[in-house]
Design an enzyme around this catalytic site. Structure first.
Site, PDB file in Angstrom:
ATOM      1  N   ARG A   1      24.370  84.960 -19.969  1.00 59.12           N
ATOM      2  CA  ARG A   1      25.765  84.214 -19.880  1.00 59.12           C
ATOM      3  C   ARG A   1      26.406  84.395 -18.454  1.00 59.12           C
ATOM      4  O   ARG A   1      26.326  85.294 -17.742  1.00 59.12           O
ATOM      5  CB  ARG A   1      26.554  85.134 -21.094  1.00 59.12           C
ATOM      6  CG  ARG A   1      26.603  86.670 -20.738  1.00 59.12           C
ATOM      7  CD  ARG A   1      27.415  87.239 -21.966  1.00 59.12           C
ATOM      8  NE  ARG A   1      26.752  87.156 -23.164  1.00 59.12           N
ATOM      9  CZ  ARG A   1      26.870  86.751 -24.068  1.00 59.12           C
ATOM     10  NH1 ARG A   1      27.883  86.139 -24.101  1.00 59.12           N
ATOM     11  NH2 ARG A   1      26.176  86.794 -25.071  1.00 59.12           N
TER      12      ARG A   1
ATOM     13  N   SER B   1      24.428  88.368 -28.267  1.00 59.50           N
ATOM     14  CA  SER B   1      23.293  88.720 -27.452  1.00 59.50           C
ATOM     15  C   SER B   1      21.881  87.818 -27.916  1.00 59.50           C
ATOM     16  O   SER B   1      21.873  87.682 -29.323  1.00 59.50           O
ATOM     17  CB  SER B   1      22.747  89.949 -27.412  1.00 59.50           C
ATOM     18  OG  SER B   1      23.742  90.639 -26.700  1.00 59.50           O
TER      19      SER B   1
ATOM     20  N   GLN C   1      26.345  95.940 -18.358  1.00 59.95           N
ATOM     21  CA  GLN C   1      26.846  94.762 -17.376  1.00 59.95           C
ATOM     22  C   GLN C   1      28.139  94.523 -17.501  1.00 59.95           C
ATOM     23  O   GLN C   1      28.829  94.276 -16.634  1.00 59.95           O
ATOM     24  CB  GLN C   1      26.079  93.692 -18.126  1.00 59.95           C
ATOM     25  CG  GLN C   1      24.513  93.586 -17.620  1.00 59.95           C
ATOM     26  CD  GLN C   1      23.676  92.892 -18.364  1.00 59.95           C
ATOM     27  OE1 GLN C   1      24.055  92.288 -19.584  1.00 59.95           O
ATOM     28  NE2 GLN C   1      22.546  92.436 -17.908  1.00 59.95           N
TER      29      GLN C   1
ATOM     30  N   GLU D   1      -2.490  90.041 -20.860  1.00 57.27           N
ATOM     31  CA  GLU D   1      -1.263  90.173 -20.220  1.00 57.27           C
ATOM     32  C   GLU D   1      -0.363  90.904 -21.223  1.00 57.27           C
ATOM     33  O   GLU D   1       0.370  91.664 -20.733  1.00 57.27           O
ATOM     34  CB  GLU D   1      -0.504  88.557 -20.190  1.00 57.27           C
ATOM     35  CG  GLU D   1       0.832  88.650 -19.043  1.00 57.27           C
ATOM     36  CD  GLU D   1       1.062  87.400 -19.034  1.00 57.27           C
ATOM     37  OE1 GLU D   1       2.247  87.109 -19.138  1.00 57.27           O
ATOM     38  OE2 GLU D   1       0.320  86.341 -18.521  1.00 57.27           O
TER      39      GLU D   1
ATOM     40  N   ALA E   1      -7.964  92.983 -20.437  1.00 54.17           N
ATOM     41  CA  ALA E   1      -6.910  93.090 -19.685  1.00 54.17           C
ATOM     42  C   ALA E   1      -6.261  91.988 -19.755  1.00 54.17           C
ATOM     43  O   ALA E   1      -5.709  91.061 -18.821  1.00 54.17           O
ATOM     44  CB  ALA E   1      -7.416  93.293 -18.129  1.00 54.17           C
TER      45      ALA E   1
ATOM     46  N   CYS F   1      21.874  87.382 -17.024  1.00 51.96           N
ATOM     47  CA  CYS F   1      20.993  86.155 -17.210  1.00 51.96           C
ATOM     48  C   CYS F   1      21.108  85.399 -18.428  1.00 51.96           C
ATOM     49  O   CYS F   1      20.561  84.183 -18.441  1.00 51.96           O
ATOM     50  CB  CYS F   1      19.392  86.739 -17.129  1.00 51.96           C
ATOM     51  SG  CYS F   1      19.153  88.105 -18.168  1.00 51.96           S
TER      52      CYS F   1
ATOM     53  N   GLN G   1      21.607  96.568 -23.157  1.00 52.35           N
ATOM     54  CA  GLN G   1      21.959  96.292 -21.431  1.00 52.35           C
ATOM     55  C   GLN G   1      23.416  95.630 -21.398  1.00 52.35           C
ATOM     56  O   GLN G   1      24.247  96.027 -20.605  1.00 52.35           O
ATOM     57  CB  GLN G   1      21.058  95.444 -20.996  1.00 52.35           C
ATOM     58  CG  GLN G   1      19.619  96.035 -20.521  1.00 52.35           C
ATOM     59  CD  GLN G   1      18.949  95.801 -21.539  1.00 52.35           C
ATOM     60  OE1 GLN G   1      19.103  95.343 -22.818  1.00 52.35           O
ATOM     61  NE2 GLN G   1      17.654  96.048 -21.445  1.00 52.35           N
TER      62      GLN G   1
END
Lengths: 425, 271
Positions: free
Chosen positions: A52, A109, A120, A192, A190, A50, A116
């Site tokens: 590169r 990054s 990948q 986010e 509650a 997402c 990650q």
């Protein structure tokens, strides 16, 4: 035989363009296939995440390949050419090597040190390997990049320490409670952010979840999502006695939890430690609570402070990682140099061998009466002579020298090797 | 021979302590492996030293302060192995090996002559009584180390400045539980040491209790640890308070051990 990378990343292209150019699903295989068909492109690996989209190439002519790539992107993804002009980058030769090493080590990054990207990259490589899109050079490059990343991971602390608020909260909870599995967890309000933090807590073993929200129905909804139970907001002070971790974000404009109440709670729970995370702005929990024993209260700024110091820690480690990358580029460069000279070395040896065979044949035709023993001796002598003669240039070719390309060209000319070069596969 | 063993053991512990302290700043798997090998080597030599002194003297080698201090350190190292094996607490060595080293260093400067045991003390009670006392003391020493670790980690979490050791130190819960567990081990042993001591006094001196300074201070130590356990269970004095109390308790242990022998007189003092 040249390495090049053409691509774009979060620094050069906005998310809209990155989305358009993503090789998702069947597009990856299709893309690899299309790229294979372009003349002059011999090896390909496509890395698409997402953040590169990059294509690693082994080509004859870099300039031509860059132009081809641009055409390919325009055709394949149906994007405007001028949108690519500013966002597409090209790295060649050692710069390309450096780039992939940095990408693999997560130095390129968005969040330096995130783990990650290595996975990948591995997947991208495996896929290209499976589709037979790679060869000697890219195989070596990708394997090396992966090993460099592993070295960076073990020798620096680049991937340690949480760099997001919710991870920092989990990390702290683990340093207070060891194992989160048996801990009771309360979601107060509650928001986010609170939800995200709750998810992280659950991923780390928290099972017992209580939701207290102003609107009871919303609380019930949320508690179903987390497999917990909802209580009415008024009940939360009593419930605190059985709660080990509290995440608070109610949106109230004043404190909902005061020091004297917390003091009673602590007395009742026999001073068992409590970790309170107050991510509401304005704060909902009286900061004086942090002065109490066995209560650890962190607000958003505190967590952000932890994150900031972790980020600066990572940056320090990144400098070490860059040094490792430089070192590894050097070993890769040496390997590439030997690769360059291998065909010449082989051609030289074959030329010498051909001369030996030719001359021996002529000699034996002139003296057919020679015995087996003599023939053997003469053959051996001829072999020794050519070996000695080509020894010095062979060593020179194999050695690491700055003017290697000149040397290769020179030897080709001196021994008239053009046209006989065999590419090493 | 046994002197050489002692010196070698001391050297190993010294090296291990250096590595332990380095580990605080720049730890890796290698450093902890080196540290562990050194401690094991030291412990083997140390055991050989104690065994040879036992053979030479024919009694439990706790007859002078040198021997007693050395045996005390030996018990701590033994307990350290046990805890490492069972719980693998990060950095425990860095907080306990300096204690071992300092005790051993103290032991090394004390007179090392092998004493003939006075007839008064020749009894199998010597073994039982001192073994209980030292196992208890070793557990308290460990609780002291763990208590210091707790205070450091607590300070990080409370002040919100997560220093270099934050990552490496175990969680507050582990440290607190460990502290508690060690005291619950040490306390019964200390009690048993006092009881067996009283029985021994009864059998050899005809009276259970003579208010000898060592007896008095042992009792004070006993009361401190009894208090630690009591307030923990009734008032919830855990965490920081428990850690501080265990540090105070260990100071009392050390005074009972050295202070009484060096400053005060009584039949517990060595010749």
């Amino acid at each position: 035989m040249k390495i090049a990378v053409v691509g774009l990343n979060h620094k050069t292209a906005d998310v809209e363009l990155r989305e358009k150019l993503a090789f998702s699903g069947p597009k990856l295989e299709e893309g690899l296939q299309k790229l294979k068909e372009i003349p002059g492109i011999r090896e390909t690996v496509i890395v698409s995440t997402c953040n590169r989209v990059e294509i690693y190439l082994q080509v004859q002519d870099v300039e031509k390949a860059y132009a081809d790539m641009k055409d390919f992107f325009v055709m394949f993804f149906d994007v405007k050419r001028d949108s690519l002009d500013t966002s597409l980058y090209l790295h060649r030769d050692m710069a390309a090597v450096k780039h992939i090493f940095r990408v693999a080590s997560s130095l390129d990054s968005m969040v330096v040190g995130e783990p990650q990207i290595l996975g990948q990259l591995k997947d991208a490589f495996d896929f290209a390997l499976e589709k037979k899109a790679t060869g000697v050079l890219l195989n070596r490059l990708l394997k090396k990049a992966i090993s460099v990343a592993k070295r960076v991971r073990t020798e620096t602390r680049i991937a340690e320490n949480a760099v997001s608020i919710s991870f920092a909260a989990v990390e702290l909870a683990k340093k207070i409670f060891t194992d989160l599995a048996g801990k009771a967890f309360m979601l107060l309000g509650a928001g986010e952010m609170a939800e995200l933090a709750a998810k992280h807590m659950m991923n780390n073993g928290v099972q017992d979840i209580i939701v207290a929200n102003r609107t009871y129905e919303r609380g019930c909804e949320l508690s179903r999502e987390f497999n917990g139970r909802a209580i009415r907001f008024e009940e939360f002070p009593a419930e605190l006695v059985h709660t080990d971790i509290v995440i608070c974000s109610t949106g109230a404009s004043t404190f909902v939890l005061h020091r004297d109440h917390m003091q009673r709670v602590m007395k009742e729970r026999k001073q068992k430690p409590v970790f309170i995370i107050d991510i509401s702005v304005p704060r909902n929990v009286d900061p004086a609570i942090n002065d109490m024993e066995n209560v650890y209260l962190y607000d958003v700024d505190d967590l952000q402070g932890v994150v900031d110091s972790n980020i600066s820690e990572r940056q320090k480690e990144a400098a070490k990682a860059e040094a490792i990358v430089e070192e590894e580029i050097e070993t890769f460069r040496r390997w590439m140099l030997t690769l360059n000279s291998v065909p010449t070395v082989i051609a030289l040896r074959e030329r010498a061998e051909a001369v030996r065979r030719e001359e021996l044949e002529r000699f034996f035709n002139r003296f057919p009466s020679l015995g087996e023993k003599e023939r053997k001796a003469i053959e051996g002598m001829a072999g020794a002579i050519i070996n000695k003669l080509i020894h010095a240039p062979t060593v020179a070719l194999k050695n690491d020298a700055e003017d290697k390309d000149v040397l290769i060209a020179l030897i080709k000319r001196l021994y008239d090797l053009n046209g006989e070069e065999h590419e090493k596969e | 021979m046994e002197t050489i063993l002692f010196e070698l053991a001391l050297t190993c512990y010294f090296a291990a302590t250096i590595v332990c302290i380095l580990e605080l700043f720049k730890g890796s798997k290698t450093t902890s492996r080196i540290m562990f090998s050194l401690v094991i080597a030291g412990f083997v030599l140390h055991t050989a030293n104690i065994a040879s002194r036992y053979v030479l003297s024919g009694h439990m080698p706790t007859a002078n302060l040198h021997e007693a201090t050395s045996f005390f350190s030996w018990c701590i190292v033994l307990l350290f192995f046990f805890l490492e094996y069972r719980y693998r607490i990060g950095l425990l060595g860095s907080f306990i090996m300096p204690v071992v080293f300092i005790l051993m260093l103290t032991s090394s400067i004390l007179p090392r002559r092998i004493e003939n045991l006075s007839p008064l003390l020749q009894s199998s009670w010597l073994f039982i009584h001192t073994a209980f006392a030292f196992i208890g003391d070793a557990a308290f020493a460990m609780a002291f180390g763990v208590g210091i670790m707790y205070l450091i980690q607590e300070h990080y979490v409370k002040s919100k400045h997560l220093g270099d050791l934050f990552k490496k130190l175990p969680s507050l819960q582990i440290l607190d539980e460990m502290n508690y567990r060690l005291i619950t081990i040490g306390f019964p042993f200390l009690s048993l040491a006092i009881i067996t001591g009283a029985l021994w006094a009864q059998s050899s001196l005809g009276t259970f209790w003579r208010w000898d300074p060592k007896e008095v201070w042992s009792l004070i130590t006993w009361f401190i640890y009894a208090l630690v356990l009591h307030v923990r269970l009734t008032q919830g004095w855990r965490g920081k308070r428990a850690a501080i109390l265990s540090i105070i308790g260990f100071c009392a242990v050390l005074f009972t051990f050295f202070g009484v022998n060096l400053l005060l007189k009584g039949y517990h003092s060595f010749k």
